[in-house]
Scaffold this active site. Structure first.
Site, mmCIF file in Angstrom:
data_model
loop_
_atom_site.group_PDB
_atom_site.id
_atom_site.type_symbol
_atom_site.label_atom_id
_atom_site.label_comp_id
_atom_site.label_asym_id
_atom_site.label_seq_id
_atom_site.Cartn_x
_atom_site.Cartn_y
_atom_site.Cartn_z
ATOM 1 N N ASN A 84 -4.264 5.255 -23.715
ATOM 2 C CA ASN A 84 -5.023 4.408 -22.950
ATOM 3 C C ASN A 84 -6.204 4.848 -22.359
ATOM 4 O OD1 ASN A 84 -5.234 5.330 -19.740
ATOM 5 N ND2 ASN A 84 -3.622 6.444 -20.737
ATOM 6 N N ASN A 142 -6.304 14.004 -8.006
ATOM 7 C CA ASN A 142 -6.397 13.765 -9.486
ATOM 8 C C ASN A 142 -7.661 14.610 -10.088
ATOM 9 O OD1 ASN A 142 -6.570 12.796 -12.008
ATOM 10 N ND2 ASN A 142 -6.596 10.696 -11.480
ATOM 11 N N PHE A 143 -7.079 15.587 -10.648
ATOM 12 C CA PHE A 143 -7.855 16.888 -11.221
ATOM 13 C C PHE A 143 -7.720 16.866 -12.678
ATOM 14 C CE2 PHE A 143 -7.432 19.713 -7.586
ATOM 15 C CZ PHE A 143 -8.261 19.140 -6.545
ATOM 16 N N SER A 144 -7.431 15.592 -13.311
ATOM 17 C CA SER A 144 -7.115 15.509 -14.532
ATOM 18 C C SER A 144 -7.186 14.170 -15.279
ATOM 19 C CB SER A 144 -5.377 15.810 -14.563
ATOM 20 O OG SER A 144 -4.712 15.416 -13.660
ATOM 21 N N CYS A 145 -7.590 13.168 -14.910
ATOM 22 C CA CYS A 145 -7.799 12.046 -15.778
ATOM 23 C C CYS A 145 -8.956 12.299 -16.881
ATOM 24 C CB CYS A 145 -8.448 10.989 -14.746
ATOM 25 S SG CYS A 145 -8.580 9.191 -15.764
ATOM 26 N N ASN A 209 -0.920 15.331 -16.726
ATOM 27 C CA ASN A 209 -1.718 14.113 -16.860
ATOM 28 C C ASN A 209 -1.618 13.841 -18.631
ATOM 29 O OD1 ASN A 209 -3.236 11.712 -16.723
ATOM 30 N ND2 ASN A 209 -4.073 12.645 -14.840
ATOM 31 N N THR A 210 -2.270 12.905 -18.989
ATOM 32 C CA THR A 210 -2.247 12.513 -20.462
ATOM 33 C C THR A 210 -3.077 13.478 -21.300
ATOM 34 O OG1 THR A 210 -4.138 10.807 -20.157
ATOM 35 C CG2 THR A 210 -1.790 10.060 -20.184
#
Length: 325
Positions: A84, A142-145, A209-210
């Protein structure tokens, strides 16, 4: 014969996460499946214990279309991996926190996590304060997108211990709620950045995360998929294919002595109740799911709860606490 309700035959699936009771361990991950009032209502009515609402920010991202690519699985219309290019919620912070307020008002027993991402310390603090005022139960940093275009956002943070320390402290300054640090797998060693988050005010961790990825190439114009007018980008990979990677990181976090006792949210490729059990056995308290919901719908929660419950009944296990770790 006495009728036995479906609920009465189920094992006790409730868990306690950072002092908050959750009716079961299953949450929607911060993602397209948890990005509107209607979606979250549908999930709650289906039986999900909570949601991590799609990441809220003052940064207004512009989404592209198409922004997904799926690698097919062994069965028709199934897929083993999913890429994504999603960024953050397209709605304003004010709109999103109003949605959280309405959700909490309608579903007071459900657990709502506000996923946030700021561009500087002030924004992290303000977003945390707004999350608490809206009635969120927990805050997820969110430290990881993996697909933020600007420096100092998303997975850039999760790879930089100085930024993790700075932004975790800023979040703690804005709220007394429990803080979850959502970690990136786009790194060799997760324990040290996780320790930095905990040392600076986080109460728990979420992984993973992804994974940054390129799934395949369009052999006509040589763009990688998804092909957006002949252009594309590295994106986040999810689905069943990333589960072994996620389990490895969960094992690393759960077995690292300085992190002993820190609650863990397991994320990554959870499709069946057996997948869920793997994460719990390695040390997770609760679980977040996205890609399989996109593939099968919100009613997958029935399979997850019933399968786990039957397993527990068959093995005379009274609570998930007995299985964890």
């Amino acid at each position: 014969m006495k009728n036995i309700s479906r609920e009465s035959t189920q094992a006790e699936l409730s868990v306690n996460f950072c002092g908050i009771r959750c009716e079961n361990p299953f949450f929607l991950a911060s993602s397209p499946v948890a990005s509107s009032f209607e979606m979250c209502c549908h999930a709650f009515d289906a039986g999900w214990a909570g949601v991590s609402y799609k990441t809220i920010s003052f940064y207004q991202s512009r989404e592209v279309s198409p922004r997904f690519d799926a690698l097919p699985g062994e069965h028709p219309f199934s897929f083993c991996g999913f890429k994504n290019l999603e960024q953050l919620s397209p709605h304003s912070a004010e709109e999103n926190f109003e949605i959280i307020r309405r959700l909490k008002e309608r579903y007071p027993e459900k657990v709502i996590i506000a996923s946030i991402m700021g561009r500087n310390c002030d924004e992290w603090t303000v977003l945390a304060r707004m999350a608490e005022e809206a009635g969120a139960d927990l805050i997820e940093c969110n430290f990881s997108c993996p697909q933020m275009a600007k420096q100092g956002l998303g997975s850039d943070i999760g790879q930089d211990q100085d930024l993790i320390a700075l932004y975790t402290r800023a979040t703690r300054k804005g709220s007394r709620l429990p803080i979850i640090a959502k970690m990136t797998p786009n790194i060799g060693n997760m324990e040290l950045p996780a320790m930095t988050a905990i040392a600076n005010g986080a109460n728990s961790l979420a992984a993973i995360n992804t994974v940054k990825s390129i799934t395949r190439i369009n052999t006509e114009n040589f763009s990688s998929y998804p092909d957006i007018g002949g252009q594309s980008a590295v994106g986040g990979y999810s689905g069943q294919a990333v589960k072994p990677i996620a389990l490895r990181f969960i094992r690393d976090l759960a077995s690292y002595p300085p992190l002993k006792g820190i609650p863990l949210f397991g994320i990554g490729g959870i499709t069946t109740w057996q997948d869920a059990l793997d994460f719990i056995l390695l040390g997770c308290t609760a679980l977040q799911v996205c890609t399989s919901v996109m593939e099968y719908g919100y009613r997958i929660i029935d399979h997850l709860k019933e399968g786990l419950s039957i397993y527990m009944k068959q093995h005379d296990i009274a609570s998930l606490d007995e299985l964890r770790g």
